[in-house]
Design a protein around this motif. Structure first.
Motif, mmCIF file in Angstrom:
data_model
loop_
_atom_site.group_PDB
_atom_site.id
_atom_site.type_symbol
_atom_site.label_atom_id
_atom_site.label_comp_id
_atom_site.label_asym_id
_atom_site.label_seq_id
_atom_site.Cartn_x
_atom_site.Cartn_y
_atom_site.Cartn_z
ATOM 1 N N LEU A 154 103.309 -26.342 2.181
ATOM 2 C CA LEU A 154 102.619 -27.538 2.664
ATOM 3 C C LEU A 154 101.108 -27.356 2.598
ATOM 4 O O LEU A 154 100.373 -28.262 2.191
ATOM 5 N N SER A 155 100.641 -26.181 2.978
ATOM 6 C CA SER A 155 99.207 -25.903 2.924
ATOM 7 C C SER A 155 98.704 -25.941 1.486
ATOM 8 O O SER A 155 97.638 -26.501 1.207
ATOM 9 N N ASP B 54 93.484 -32.087 -1.870
ATOM 10 C CA ASP B 54 92.048 -32.127 -1.545
ATOM 11 C C ASP B 54 91.191 -31.895 -2.795
ATOM 12 O O ASP B 54 90.203 -32.594 -3.014
ATOM 13 N N SER C 200 100.020 -27.588 -1.026
ATOM 14 C CA SER C 200 100.023 -28.981 -1.471
ATOM 15 C C SER C 200 98.817 -29.735 -0.923
ATOM 16 O O SER C 200 98.201 -30.532 -1.634
ATOM 17 N N ARG C 201 98.463 -29.482 0.316
ATOM 18 C CA ARG C 201 97.304 -30.132 0.929
ATOM 19 C C ARG C 201 96.026 -29.718 0.181
ATOM 20 O O ARG C 201 95.173 -30.542 -0.104
ATOM 21 N N GLN C 202 95.891 -28.448 -0.140
ATOM 22 C CA GLN C 202 94.694 -27.974 -0.838
ATOM 23 C C GLN C 202 94.607 -28.556 -2.251
ATOM 24 O O GLN C 202 93.520 -28.929 -2.700
ATOM 25 N N THR D 231 103.367 -34.304 5.557
ATOM 26 C CA THR D 231 103.039 -32.937 5.942
ATOM 27 C C THR D 231 103.273 -32.715 7.424
ATOM 28 O O THR D 231 103.843 -31.701 7.829
ATOM 29 N N PHE E 222 100.724 -38.513 2.411
ATOM 30 C CA PHE E 222 100.886 -37.065 2.338
ATOM 31 C C PHE E 222 100.652 -36.438 3.708
ATOM 32 O O PHE E 222 101.378 -35.525 4.101
ATOM 33 N N ASP E 223 99.652 -36.929 4.446
ATOM 34 C CA ASP E 223 99.398 -36.413 5.795
ATOM 35 C C ASP E 223 100.611 -36.630 6.695
ATOM 36 O O ASP E 223 101.008 -35.733 7.447
ATOM 37 N N GLY F 32 96.858 -40.201 0.319
ATOM 38 C CA GLY F 32 96.447 -39.159 1.270
ATOM 39 C C GLY F 32 97.079 -39.367 2.629
ATOM 40 O O GLY F 32 97.553 -38.412 3.264
#
Length: 189
Positions: free
Chosen positions: A80-81, A88, A83-85, A167, A163-164, A160
């Motif tokens: 998850l981290s 971003d 994917s978030r990066q 997540t 996705f948030d 976004g």
């Protein structure tokens, strides 16, 4: 041999600068992704080595299942981290490229408008309708461009936000599942 006017040279230089600006932003995004992937590979290899050294020491099935559960929880959180990066980096690169494209579009639009204004000054009588049509086409194009840009920005924001939410939901599920170790048959929690 054709000799370029100073305006043509300046326009060509502006186009080359714009190209290298866009290429530079794209390469910066790729560079960030490569750095992130290298970091993920390094940490994954280090964790895999650490986990492999723990496996021979487990003799009890309860320990074995707890060890297996310990592998999946952090993996899901790290996925998850990651994917978030990636999101971003992609959104930052997209915003920078959009800003450069917006600047180029505004310059081009100003040049076209100046060209139409100059043409209007030296146009023969009775060509007012044609000049008005050109100005109307420029305005319509500008409006379309702005609408498309706003729509694109809204799509990125919605993606976004989605996705948030995903997540947060997945992270909550991982945390609740990682807190529960498997229980052998007949054992009490």
């Amino acid at each position: 041999m054709t000799i370029l006017s100073p305006e043509q040279v300046a326009a060509a230089k502006a186009n080359v600068d714009a190209f290298f600006g866009l290429a530079g932003k794209a390469f910066e995004g790729v560079e960030k992704l490569v750095a992130l992937n290298l970091q993920v590979v390094r940490s994954t290899l280090a964790e895999a080595q650490e986990n492999v050294t723990k496996v021979p020491g487990t003799t009890d099935p309860q320990q074995w299942f707890a060890l297996q559960a310990g592998f999946t929880g952090p993996f899901a959180e790290k996925s998850l981290s990651y994917s978030r990066q990636v999101l971003d980096i992609a959104s930052t690169t997209q915003a920078e490229v959009t800003q450069l494209a917006q600047t180029q579009y505004e310059r081009y639009n100003a040049r076209v408008q100046a060209l139409v204004e100059e043409a209007a000054k030296s146009a023969p009588a009775g060509s007012e309708a044609a000049i008005a049509a050109w100005k109307s086409a420029i305005t319509a194009t500008t409006t379309l461009y702005e609408t498309l840009q706003k729509t694109g920005q809204q799509a990125v924001q919605v993606a976004g936000s989605n996705f948030d939410a995903l997540t947060a939901s997945a992270s909550k599920a991982v945390r609740s599942n990682s807190g529960q170790a498997p229980v052998a048959a007949g054992a009490k929690r």
